[in-house]
Scaffold this motif. Sequence first.
Motif, short mmCIF file in Angstrom:
data_model
loop_
_atom_site.label_atom_id
_atom_site.label_comp_id
_atom_site.label_asym_id
_atom_site.label_seq_id
_atom_site.Cartn_x
_atom_site.Cartn_y
_atom_site.Cartn_z
N LYS A 151 4.88 -2.76 -4.06
CA LYS A 151 5.13 -4.11 -4.08
C LYS A 151 5.11 -4.79 -5.28
O LYS A 151 5.99 -5.75 -5.59
CB LYS A 151 4.20 -4.87 -2.98
CG LYS A 151 4.55 -4.48 -1.47
CD LYS A 151 3.44 -5.04 -0.43
CE LYS A 151 3.58 -6.36 -0.35
NZ LYS A 151 2.41 -7.24 0.51
N GLU B 236 8.07 -6.98 -7.61
CA GLU B 236 7.56 -8.49 -7.22
C GLU B 236 7.36 -9.06 -8.92
O GLU B 236 6.98 -10.05 -9.01
CB GLU B 236 6.26 -8.82 -6.68
CG GLU B 236 6.71 -8.76 -5.20
CD GLU B 236 5.40 -8.88 -4.18
OE1 GLU B 236 4.36 -9.00 -4.91
OE2 GLU B 236 5.62 -8.78 -2.99
N LEU C 16 1.46 1.36 -1.50
CA LEU C 16 2.24 0.00 -1.05
C LEU C 16 2.06 -0.89 -1.87
O LEU C 16 3.02 -1.85 -2.28
CB LEU C 16 1.92 -0.24 0.45
CG LEU C 16 2.70 -1.48 1.17
CD1 LEU C 16 4.12 -1.07 1.08
CD2 LEU C 16 2.12 -1.65 2.51
N GLU C 17 0.88 -1.31 -2.41
CA GLU C 17 0.45 -2.22 -3.18
C GLU C 17 1.28 -1.97 -4.60
O GLU C 17 1.75 -3.02 -5.14
CB GLU C 17 -1.34 -2.39 -3.39
CG GLU C 17 -1.97 -2.69 -2.40
CD GLU C 17 -1.85 -1.68 -1.18
OE1 GLU C 17 -1.70 -0.69 -1.43
OE2 GLU C 17 -2.17 -2.19 -0.11
N ASN D 167 9.24 -11.00 2.24
CA ASN D 167 7.74 -10.66 2.36
C ASN D 167 7.49 -10.13 4.01
O ASN D 167 6.43 -10.11 4.40
CB ASN D 167 6.89 -11.75 2.33
CG ASN D 167 6.98 -12.26 0.89
OD1 ASN D 167 6.78 -11.50 -0.08
ND2 ASN D 167 7.15 -13.58 0.56
N ASP D 168 8.55 -9.33 4.46
CA ASP D 168 8.55 -8.77 5.65
C ASP D 168 7.82 -7.52 5.34
O ASP D 168 8.30 -6.66 5.10
CB ASP D 168 9.92 -8.53 6.47
CG ASP D 168 9.70 -7.91 7.87
OD1 ASP D 168 8.95 -7.27 8.10
OD2 ASP D 168 10.85 -8.27 8.50
N ASN D 169 6.42 -7.56 6.12
CA ASN D 169 5.45 -6.27 5.57
C ASN D 169 6.01 -5.05 6.42
O ASN D 169 6.10 -3.98 5.72
CB ASN D 169 4.25 -6.82 5.88
CG ASN D 169 3.56 -7.41 5.03
OD1 ASN D 169 3.56 -7.92 3.98
ND2 ASN D 169 2.54 -8.65 5.99
N LYS D 170 6.89 -5.19 7.50
CA LYS D 170 7.23 -4.09 8.05
C LYS D 170 8.45 -3.26 7.38
O LYS D 170 8.38 -2.06 7.09
CB LYS D 170 7.79 -4.40 9.41
CG LYS D 170 8.21 -3.43 10.24
CD LYS D 170 8.82 -3.52 11.57
CE LYS D 170 9.43 -2.29 12.37
NZ LYS D 170 9.94 -2.51 13.74
N ILE E 285 9.23 -3.78 4.08
CA ILE E 285 8.58 -3.17 2.86
C ILE E 285 7.93 -2.15 3.07
O ILE E 285 8.14 -0.92 2.27
CB ILE E 285 7.56 -4.41 2.23
CG1 ILE E 285 8.43 -5.61 2.03
CG2 ILE E 285 6.96 -3.83 1.08
CD1 ILE E 285 7.53 -6.60 1.33
N ASN E 286 7.11 -1.92 4.12
CA ASN E 286 6.44 -0.77 4.31
C ASN E 286 7.13 0.70 4.45
O ASN E 286 7.28 1.73 4.06
CB ASN E 286 5.50 -0.71 5.47
CG ASN E 286 4.43 0.54 5.59
OD1 ASN E 286 3.94 0.81 4.89
ND2 ASN E 286 4.61 1.03 7.07
#
Length: 242
Positions: free
Chosen positions: A71, A75, A67-68, A24-27, A29-30
């Motif tokens: 993810k 997921e 991005l949504e 869940n590391d947003n950086k 994933i982005n």
Amino acid sequence: NKLNKKIEIILIKSKSITLDSLSNDNKLINELFIASNGSPLFSESAYPPVKLWGFVDVLDQKPWESLEKFKSYYEQDHQKSNIIIIDNELIKPIGILSLCNNDINNLTIQIDSIWITPAYQGKKRAHEALLVILGYLFKLNYRRISIEIDLRHLIAKKLFIRCGFLLEGTLRKHKIINDRNRDTCIYSIINSDWLDVETNLKKYVGIPTIIKKEKIASIDTSIRFTPDLKKENNNNNNNNND
């Protein structure tokens, strides 16, 4: 060792890449999303996202649009293992490899997909990622690793053949992907093939192979050769008769 239904990788480093489980590391994933959505990146000009996603059944989800959605796509299957491919020089994600259908009773597992951002295609990063993940899985005592590939996906077929996978057969009209029939090629590699494949694959990506040298038997200098006494006595008798 007891195996889990979901494979978790924690920073396995190789020559050019490092593998790590998608978290869940947003950086990260982005950055991974940007590497797959057609944006100009790493000296590569903008490209149509279909270049990466064209052979995947995602047209209804379109994970490259936001991005949504990206993810959500990764997921949606909690049993699937998504593994980020990080470039060691950039320290940034350049691709992803996914595992599915993990059968821990029969020790078989399937590679769902793998992609590398266009700027790093042709640099053997996918080959190295497969070298690492195959070695990791075979060390866990998996017996068979397979992949299903669209018959038309020539680049993917070439990649997996180069990495030691063998064609087992073709399933005709196996699926309907993006509103058209798909014939599916089944490729696999088994544990008894791995030693030779690993050696060849390491050479291909430029990783030194460690060859165990056999020790040359040392000569025991304490050994002394005794003369043949019977032969020596015969020679002496002959001399006396002369």
